[in-house]
Write an enzyme that holds these catalytic residues in place. Structure first.
Site: not given
Length: 329
Positions: A239, A267, A286
């Protein structure tokens, strides 16, 4: 008696996560109803009515507690994706619903990413790649390093961390883990030793594997980053908020540290040219847990455990333990 299963995902997602193993299990063990198009609350309620098992994935709407009104509703939710915290409320588990998640299968894909990132940065492959593309060749005063026999610090003993630990075994690394919930017996079973967060971050390689919780946000502070040894390689596939991102980038841009980042805060990130062209930095969008083989295995992974649960009452590796809910990703 054949159990009724509703596939609560779009046809496109079903093609993505329901590989041959999943489809075989569905054909052999269930009377299945498949969603035919888009999903909204009304369609989810229709699919769930009268079924025993819900098979869900990314894109499945949040499952409203009304599905289980008056003690009815499906008794099993099998999530062919990662975290279930956005899919269901904790109270649903208290109503006797058994939940399974494919997070453990995704963990293997993440573990492979972390190992690949470590090896890529240890050998300084981005720097050599950029040099060759720029018309250069070997640099006589510079060479990459190795992972074998080095110290690896792992922050968080999650399923992704355990996958990485397994993958590291052939390299003979000294693996150190910081996790306040990891006791010495479990650490010994994993073949690792425990340490404080500061000690863990002083290893030659560091990999982060923590959920996004109030206790983990900002845990890797600027002060801790400044204390990391020169040349440390940090991988964050967990994270973005776990790390002081500006502080980390300061030390990477200076050339003191190297980092592989798959997650960010926020993000998607917005970086300037200095970050985007930095040879000490490996950036990915990601995708650590996103592989073709991994996705096709997700539904089969949870459904195999569902079948064992319904037939034998056995809790397989994808079982979501209600007791672990507060610290789960």
């Amino acid at each position: 008696m054949v159990s009724k299963l509703a596939v609560v995902m779009t046809p496109e997602r079903a093609a993505d996560v329901c590989g041959p193993d999943a489809r075989r299990l569905i054909e052999e063990h269930f009377e299945a109803t498949w969603a035919e198009g888009g999903l909204d609350d009304r369609e989810v309620a229709r699919l769930a009515a009268g079924c025993d098992v819900l098979l869900t994935s990314w894109g499945t709407p949040h499952l409203d507690a009304s599905i289980w009104a008056d003690g009815g509703g499906p008794k099993v939710v099998a999530h062919a994706a990662g975290t279930v915290k956005k899919l269901i409320d904790r109270q649903v588990l208290d109503q006797g619903v058994t939940v399974f998640s494919a997070a453990g299968r995704i963990a293997w894909s993440v573990g492979e990413y972390c190992l690949a990132a470590m090896l890529t940065l240890a050998r300084r492959l981005p720097r050599f790649d950029a040099a060759l593309r720029g018309g250069g060749w070997k640099q006589k005063d510079f060479r990459g390093g190795e992972l074998a026999g080095r110290s690896v610090g792992i922050v968080g003993a999650s399923s992704t961390a355990r996958a990485l630990i397994t993958l590291l075994k052939p390299f003979g690394c000294d693996v150190v883990v910081y996790d306040p919930y990891l006791d010495e017996a479990r650490a010994a079973a994993l073949g690792v030793r425990t340490a404080t967060l500061a000690e863990t971050l002083r290893c030659a390689f560091v990999s982060l594997h923590v959920p996004d919780l109030p206790a983990t946000r900002g845990m890797v502070t600027r002060q801790l980053i400044e204390a990391m040894p020169d040349g440390t390689i940090l991988v964050n596939s967990s994270r973005g908020p776990a790390v002081d991102q500006p502080a980390l980038l300061d030390h990477v841009l200076s050339g003191r540290l190297l980092a592989a980042l798959d997650v960010y805060d926020p993000e998607p990130p917005s970086f300037g040219e200095s970050v985007l062209s930095c040879p000490n930095l490996l950036l990915t969008p990601h995708i650590a847990g996103d592989t073709t083989e991994g996705h096709l295995a997700l539904a089969g992974y949870v459904l195999a455990d569902v079948v064992d649960w319904l037939d034998k009452g056995v809790r397989g590796p994808s079982f979501v333990d209600p007791a672990a809910w507060p610290t789960a990703a």
